[in-house]
Design an enzyme around this catalytic site. Sequence first.
Site, short mmCIF file in Angstrom:
data_model
loop_
_atom_site.label_atom_id
_atom_site.label_comp_id
_atom_site.label_asym_id
_atom_site.label_seq_id
_atom_site.Cartn_x
_atom_site.Cartn_y
_atom_site.Cartn_z
CG HIS A 1 -3.85 -1.04 -1.95
ND1 HIS A 1 -4.42 0.20 -1.82
CD2 HIS A 1 -3.33 -1.35 -0.73
CE1 HIS A 1 -4.24 0.64 -0.59
NE2 HIS A 1 -3.59 -0.29 0.10
CE LYS B 1 -7.53 0.55 1.19
NZ LYS B 1 -6.79 -0.38 2.03
CB SER C 1 -0.97 0.00 1.18
OG SER C 1 -0.36 -0.49 2.35
C1 LIG Z 1 -6.85 -0.58 3.46
C2 LIG Z 1 -6.20 -1.89 3.66
C3 LIG Z 1 -6.78 -2.85 4.49
C4 LIG Z 1 -7.97 -2.56 5.34
O1 LIG Z 1 -9.14 -2.50 4.62
P1 LIG Z 1 -10.37 -1.70 5.24
O2 LIG Z 1 -11.54 -2.24 4.53
O3 LIG Z 1 -10.10 -0.26 4.96
O4 LIG Z 1 -10.38 -1.98 6.72
C5 LIG Z 1 -6.19 -4.09 4.56
N1 LIG Z 1 -5.05 -4.37 3.88
C6 LIG Z 1 -4.46 -3.45 3.10
C7 LIG Z 1 -3.22 -3.82 2.36
C8 LIG Z 1 -5.01 -2.18 2.99
O5 LIG Z 1 -4.40 -1.27 2.25
#
Ligand SMILES: *Cc1c(COP(=O)(O)O)cnc(C)c1O
Length: 403
Positions: A213, A244, A185
């Site tokens: 992502h 996302k 990320s």
């Molecule tokens: C954003 C993210 C999460 C968490 O997801 P949410 O639905 O926002 O809690 C988990 N793993 C990675 C790699 C992320 O970037």
Amino acid sequence: MRYHSDMSFDWITNELQALDAAGLRRRPRVCEPLPHGRCRVDGAELVHFASNDYLGLAGHPRVIAAALDATSRYGTGGRASALVSGRTPLHAELEQAIADFEGTEAAVLFPTGFAANVGAIGSLVEVGDVVFSDRLNHASLIDGCRLSKAKLRVYSHDELGQIADELAKCRDARRRLIVTDSLFSMDGDAAPLAELVRIAERAGSMLLVDEAHATGVYGPHGRGWCEEVGVSESSCVRVGTLSKAIGSQGGFVAGSQQLCDWMRNKARTQMFSTSLTPGACGAALESLRLINAEPDRREHVRSLSRLLRAELVATGWSAIGEPDCPIVPLIVGDPNTAVQLSALLQERGFLVPAIRPPTVPRGTSRLRVSLTADHTPEDIHLLIEVLGQARSVCGGLTDSSRL
Ligand SMILES: *Cc1c(COP(=O)(O)O)cnc(C)c1O
């Protein structure tokens, strides 16, 4: 106002001051999302380069309508955990739709992607087991490992030799699990999944891949990085988020029916937390339809990334990560410089967050540009122009661009 009559919380004052002094204090801002990849912050309209809504679906009229429709049918709240009574027909439909989308037998919903990682890891390993985690893994994977009480082995980023060695050393452990982001990320680079699958299979270890992502962005069907590089659905546990590219809220685990049955019986973040709101389910269902029907969304955001990276390199920056990943980090090194640069970009009309330790390792503070399908090539050209101006203002940058 004094909240506490005794001094027991005074240490927080000192700690916050220390964060301030180190340039590491975070302050929440209010950001109002606007159409066309824009937002409003402190009264000013900015180009919104800080959103993970990669496909521009969180504000899509059809997705909004689906959320409203689901809310008017089933109400605003989940009311109970899935096991008790919180799994409405819409939740069941979404779990099936995710399984169909991912090409797996089944899927289980979680309240968030964070909860999905914590719950999944905790249900796969415990005391007496070993879990192997990439040093740059997301906080939710790290916390999942810690909470599981399995022995934790952190390997250097993408160091395959080290993983294989560590696996061999822990041959006697009851169960072994490798956990990794598929796309990291903060760097926008991809894990060597094909090799990880091979290493895991050879050693008889489980593999869990967090596609947070990559879901919706990569692969012929938008399933993520596994699909992009031809790693089969059956060779790992797949975790994803609805928050996302899917533009809603929630997380999921996709895999065999048996794995998902196990999660329902064992994953505490799923069992002891209220189910998703119906609105979130309705929105996610509509987004999945759009992702299937409109592959040009993911192609557009990826082509913007190629454009931005090419222009960065042409203007003397180094652009790390996958060549077409919507996450584009600009490493500046020092946290204060990153914050200064971010503030400057904001003055010139761009919201680009500064990312500092502990989110990234010391000395690698950065700006992180997140692209979405709502952006245009013109937005990119303007950003490059302003970055050029910002650079001459922030003197310290010339050195760090070599990083
Ligand atoms: C954003 C993210 C999460 C968490 O997801 P949410 O639905 O926002 O809690 C988990 N793993 C990675 C790699 C992320 O970037």
